[in-house]
Design an enzyme around this catalytic site. Structure first.
Site: not given
Ligand SMILES: O=C(O)CCC(=O)/C=C/C=C(\O)C(=O)O
Length: 287
Positions: A267
């Site tokens: 991610h």
């Molecule tokens: O729930 C969603 O659609 C978005 C989830 C989200 O923004 C997760 C992000 C996590 C990271 O990139 C981080 O904490 O760095």
């Protein structure tokens, strides 16, 4: 990794932005200078901030002549906390509008990670004339996946960390942010834990917001055709937080869009494949 040239402390700024009947004290980092500005919007994980998400991407863009601004959304980092009962994507978009107005920026490029991508799309739908190009990474809209049960395993772990912010829960979540866990260091875990524990109010309010309105990130799919901005969509093939078919929905909906998928990538494409990601973004912005 070479030594970072921009520093968090030297670029740290605050601004007060009116949100309804509240004034929110909002933190951002302002790096470099240039005729064109790129605003980076972080994801929704506990302990995320503009700096935590994008520290591998700032110097290359600044060196290429861009002003780079990292906004800490309400409820993250050094910005005020908030219980959000409506669309969080739109809340972040309104705060971003307050910032670009205050800094007198007529047009900006937006680069959003996950929730930051959702927020960049919300901003573009409401104030299209203020947007140059869009980079949407691992996000851009809420909504269902054809292939992956929701909430995804990543989002479940993320909520678990907010409820019980222990180092074990944090490691479980971060281990699936990325494809190659060998890159995760104890130093990185410690920095993220410190971010989280220094603002327990953010974690509590994230849970309360979700209880008040489980649909914090609405599905913008029916409105994607309104977006005229040239858009680069970036995904990790192994994303376990926001499934890759969300990227396909964005590609189908936004006429001027293209999609780049990294192999061996979770991610955090901007971190895990930082050099290739920075080259891709600079090429796209420079075209
Ligand atoms: O729930 C969603 O659609 C978005 C989830 C989200 O923004 C997760 C992000 C996590 C990271 O990139 C981080 O904490 O760095």
């Amino acid at each position: 990794m070479t030594q970072q040239k921009q520093s968090e402390a030297a670029t740290s700024r605050f601004i007060d932005i009116q949100e309804g009947d509240k004034t929110l004290h909002i933190h951002y980092n302002d790096c470099g200078s240039g005729d064109e500005t790129v605003i980076m919007l972080h994801g929704s994980g506990p302990g995320a901030t503009g700096w935590a998400n994008f520290n591998r991407n700032i110097d290359p863009l600044v060196e290429a002549g861009y002003r780079v601004i990292l906004l800490d959304c309400p409820g993250w980092g050094k910005s005020d906390s908030i219980i959000n009962t409506g669309s969080r994507s739109d809340l972040n978009a309104r705060i971003l509008k307050g910032l670009v107005d205050a800094l007198d920026l007529e047009k900006v490029h937006l680069l959003g990670n996950s929730m930051g991508g959702h927020s960049a799309v919300a901003f573009t739908l409401t104030w299209p004339e203020r947007v140059g190009k869009l980079v949407l990474m691992g996000g851009g809209t809420g909504g269902m996946s054809l292939f992956t049960p929701m909430p995804t395993e990543g989002i479940k772990l993320l909520q678990g960390v907010c409820r019980e912010p222990t180092i074990d829960n944090l490691k479980k979540m971060m281990n699936i942010f990325v494809y190659d866990t060998s890159a995760l260091t104890e130093e990185l875990f410690a920095a993220r834990l410190e971010n989280m524990l220094s603002r327990r109010d953010h974690l509590d309010n994230f849970i309360k917001s979700g209880e008040a309105n489980p649909k914090q990130f609405p599905d913008f799919t029916p409105r994607l055709g309104e977006i005229k901005a040239q858009t680069l969509i970036v995904w990790g093939r192994n994303d376990r937080f926001v499934p890759m078919d969300t990227g396909l929905r964005l590609l189908a909906g936004i006429a001027g869009s293209e999609l780049h998928v990294y192999r061996d990538c979770g991610h955090w494409a901007q971190w895990e494949h930082a050099d290739a990601f920075n080259r891709l973004v600079l090429d796209f912005l420079g075209r």
